[in-house]
Scaffold this motif. Sequence first.
Motif, PDB file in Angstrom:
ATOM      1  N   SER A 103       0.926  -1.146   0.114  1.00 23.83           N
ATOM      2  CA  SER A 103       0.077  -0.066  -0.071  1.00 23.83           C
ATOM      3  C   SER A 103       0.835   1.201  -0.081  1.00 23.83           C
ATOM      4  O   SER A 103       1.787   1.291   0.681  1.00 23.83           O
ATOM      5  CB  SER A 103      -1.057   0.052   1.460  1.00 23.83           C
TER       6      SER A 103
ATOM      7  N   ASP B  66      -5.210   2.013   0.997  1.00 21.55           N
ATOM      8  CA  ASP B  66      -4.980   3.132   0.146  1.00 21.55           C
ATOM      9  C   ASP B  66      -6.028   4.142   0.517  1.00 21.55           C
ATOM     10  O   ASP B  66      -5.825   5.353   0.185  1.00 21.55           O
ATOM     11  CB  ASP B  66      -4.971   2.629  -1.348  1.00 21.55           C
TER      12      ASP B  66
ATOM     13  N   ARG C 214       4.481  -5.257  -5.073  1.00 24.78           N
ATOM     14  CA  ARG C 214       3.147  -5.402  -5.955  1.00 24.78           C
ATOM     15  C   ARG C 214       3.551  -6.297  -7.134  1.00 24.78           C
ATOM     16  O   ARG C 214       2.365  -6.961  -7.724  1.00 24.78           O
ATOM     17  CB  ARG C 214       2.942  -3.777  -6.556  1.00 24.78           C
TER      18      ARG C 214
ATOM     19  N   SER D 265      -4.721  -4.263   0.611  1.00 29.30           N
ATOM     20  CA  SER D 265      -3.830  -2.849   0.320  1.00 29.30           C
ATOM     21  C   SER D 265      -4.741  -1.904  -0.146  1.00 29.30           C
ATOM     22  O   SER D 265      -4.267  -0.733   0.041  1.00 29.30           O
ATOM     23  CB  SER D 265      -2.625  -3.439  -0.551  1.00 29.30           C
ATOM     24  N   GLU D 266      -5.739  -2.178  -1.221  1.00 26.42           N
ATOM     25  CA  GLU D 266      -6.778  -1.244  -1.660  1.00 26.42           C
ATOM     26  C   GLU D 266      -7.554  -0.485  -0.584  1.00 26.42           C
ATOM     27  O   GLU D 266      -7.620   0.728  -0.504  1.00 26.42           O
ATOM     28  CB  GLU D 266      -7.503  -1.892  -2.688  1.00 26.42           C
ATOM     29  N   THR D 267      -7.673  -1.378   0.417  1.00 25.02           N
ATOM     30  CA  THR D 267      -8.564  -0.569   1.666  1.00 25.02           C
ATOM     31  C   THR D 267      -7.864   0.256   2.521  1.00 25.02           C
ATOM     32  O   THR D 267      -7.983   1.299   2.637  1.00 25.02           O
ATOM     33  CB  THR D 267      -8.944  -1.774   2.508  1.00 25.02           C
TER      34      THR D 267
ATOM     35  N   LYS E 188      -4.455  -7.780  -2.301  1.00 23.27           N
ATOM     36  CA  LYS E 188      -5.014  -7.055  -3.057  1.00 23.27           C
ATOM     37  C   LYS E 188      -6.032  -6.360  -2.530  1.00 23.27           C
ATOM     38  O   LYS E 188      -6.137  -5.137  -2.566  1.00 23.27           O
ATOM     39  CB  LYS E 188      -5.572  -7.685  -4.297  1.00 23.27           C
TER      40      LYS E 188
END
Length: 268
Positions: free
Chosen positions: A103, A167, A117, A163-165, A160
């Motif tokens: 992230s 961000d 990533r 890490s988006e959470t 995935k």
Amino acid sequence: MSSATTVKTEPGRPTKPRHGAKSAAAVVLLLAITLWAGFGVQVDVAAIVQNWRNATSNVIALLQPDYGFFPKTIPALVETLQMAVIATVVGSAISLPLAFLASRATNPKPWLLAGVRFVMNMIRSVPEILFAAILVAVVGVGALSGIMALVLFNIGIIVKLVSETLDGEDTGAQEAALAAGASWPKAKRAAMLPQILPSFISQLLYTFELNIRASAVIGLVGAGGLGILIDNVRSFFRYHELSLIIMEILILVLVLESISSWLRKKLV
């Protein structure tokens, strides 16, 4: 004073945009692409109709489950659950620190962020059944290779999503902790982890549901669970028994989905 009167006119309605030509062009283009793909893979409608007549007896057999086969499915069913539990626990334990490294909000080092990533993209690009086929060749037939394949599958998904959470989270508390002299690991643990913990548990439950479905697929290549049993009965055209296994998976997934939904509502 002028005798001329001012006539008030109501503003006219805006002209309705017409997209007829564009819509027709889009439909024609989509149809052309579909036909191109169909001719490319040599879709034969006549063959489908002919084979459907042959498949009628198999469909009728699938609609008549053999309930007497249920006791023989219990060991494989239990093994599937065990594989899903172990893979979810191990996969989530590995995924949580990797998610912080993947992230932008919690990893200040661009080279490390790009490296993590890239590896995660590589893991996600490989289907779980291919992982299972490779691991069966390395480790051998059985549940261990299936668990390892599911762990890799879980890492790809959980990293995935988490890490988006991360961000999307507010980094104010983390910045305050860093300004107060905390190190990056301590700031992430004290400020960011509590924010994403409910979401992480929700995604963990979702991954557990996926593991039940995936374990039935990877078993087809010998990676343990119900998949091996499915492959055995399918090889001998015992569709009455196959339909019972499919029904068991359906019931299991529905029960787990209900429990997961209830827990997610309590947690999130």
